[in-house]
Scaffold this active site. Structure first.
Site, short mmCIF file in Angstrom:
data_model
loop_
_atom_site.label_atom_id
_atom_site.label_comp_id
_atom_site.label_asym_id
_atom_site.label_seq_id
_atom_site.Cartn_x
_atom_site.Cartn_y
_atom_site.Cartn_z
CD GLU A 34 38.73 37.07 49.88
OE1 GLU A 34 39.14 38.23 49.62
OE2 GLU A 34 39.29 36.34 50.70
CG ASP A 175 43.02 44.34 47.67
OD1 ASP A 175 42.51 43.65 48.58
OD2 ASP A 175 42.99 44.01 46.47
#
Length: 385
Positions: A34, A175
């Protein structure tokens, strides 16, 4: 009705004719890694079985018109007038893709306009990248329809450019890469510097494991200040350490970093550096020991995001702690933070237990009831009809 069928039906209802094709792309769950993507680091997301579909029809002019099951009216713009400041709201995602295709080399001067209709079952605001699902479905559709010949890594760059420049969210390329490159029961190990991607089998299905998503229904917005502030802090830390990016900072360098940096910047740096290592360790552990052994890495990732990067919220912490206390192999928040979702890797038979206990814990705290559901690692973007 499937998303593809709904897109086809919606297209015919809005535009009065059947579409000539339908494409779809999935949302994603980031298993681990992340805020490493925009630091040239490593990420490990997978495509999920929640998708956005886009139905497309040709036009005899140069107007792009987009409609959606979530919008009251279509939005249209002439291809010659496409620009980052020419679109806004939800239409910035599909129209931004059309603009970004031109920016990355497509000759749009000789293409005709299109009508597009979007339908999605990727939850919005849950940290599952509903935005990338839109971008990748539209990018694949336009690339094929207009005969542009872009490969999937380039289409991922198209989606990222649309999100950065048109939507205004300073996100990395993770993404879109997951949405375009994903495969069933596998995750995409992506080097965000070189953009080299390896599809790594996860083995969840073989080992009887489920990935539980806990959407805490605290909405976040990547274009708002928290995300941008974290990115700026990472860049400041890299400059102070004389590094091109935090990708070049090794865990062994953290002692020196602590001496050079203020406490907040150091903790931001420490999260990224250790998270990069956790991604590498997760891939290695999957290959050597299987998915049942990655739990401690997921748990450590959440602690780092909570304490060092400070992007968790009480609802996410409660979801993670409750899942861990009731049998999850590992759990962490996922996505950009400040809301969204937590994930928990759970033995299939314990999914009802974890679900019940999470709902009960939220009710006891007086929090809004979360949405708890499982996702399967699934195929990436494709043409459906």
């Amino acid at each position: 009705m499937s998303e593809v069928a709904e897109a086809m039906h919606g297209f015919a209802e809005w535009f009065g004719r059947p579409p000539i094709g339908t494409w779809s792309a999935p949302g994603r769950v980031n298993l681990i890694g992340e805020h490493t993507d925009y630091n040239d680091g490593f990420v490990f997301p997978f495509a999920i079985d929640r998708r956005t579909a886009v139905a497309l029809g040709d036009r005899d002019d140069r107007v792009i018109r987009v409609a959606s099951s979530l919008a009251a009216e279509p939005v249209e713009v002439h291809l010659d007038e496409l620009a980052p400041d020419a679109v806004s709201g939800w239409s910035a995602y599909p129209l931004g893709v059309a603009w970004a295709l031109g920016e990355l080399g497509a000759d749009l001067e000789h293409v005709r306009g299109v009508d597009l209709y979007l339908s999605s079952n990727v939850p919005v605001g849950a940290g599952l990248s509903s935005s990338a699902a839109i971008e990748c479905a539209v990018a694949l559709a336009l690339d094929e329809h207009w005969g542009l010949g872009f490969d999937r890594p380039t289409l991922a760059k198209v989606g990222q450019l649309a999100e950065n420049r048109v939507v205004g969210a300073p996100t990395g390329i993770m993404d879109q890469s997951a949405s375009l490159l994903g495969e069933a029961d596998a995750a995409v190990f992506l080097d965000c510097r070189s953009l080299d991607a390896d599809v790594i089998p996860l083995g969840f299905e073989t080992d009887g494991l489920s990935l539980v998503v806990i959407d805490v229904r605290v909405e976040h917005a990547h274009a708002s200040g928290g995300y941008a502030a974290r990115r700026a802090s990472c860049e400041a830390g890299a400059r102070a350490l004389g590094a091109e990016s935090l990708r070049d900072v090794h865990p062994d360098d953290l002692a020196r970093a602590e001496e050079l940096l203020d406490d907040e910047t150091f903790r931001r740096v420490r999260h990224v550096v250790t998270e990069n290592q956790r991604v590498l360790d997760t891939v290695r552990t999957l290959r050597e020991d299987g998915p049942g052994a990655i739990g401690p890495l997921l748990d450590a990732s959440h602690v780092s995001m909570r304490d060092d990067f400070e992007i968790s919220v009480p609802e996410l912490d409660l979801a993670v702690e409750t899942a861990q206390a009731h049998g999850a192999i590992g759990a962490r928040m996922t996505g950009g933070g400040f809301g969204g979702s937590a994930i928990a890797l759970v033995i299939d038979g314990l999914v009802p237990v974890v679900t019940h206990e999470v709902l009960a814990a939220f009710a006891e705290r007086g929090y809004r009831e979360p949405a708890v559901f499982t996702v399967r690692p699934s195929q990436g973007a494709r043409r459906d009809a």
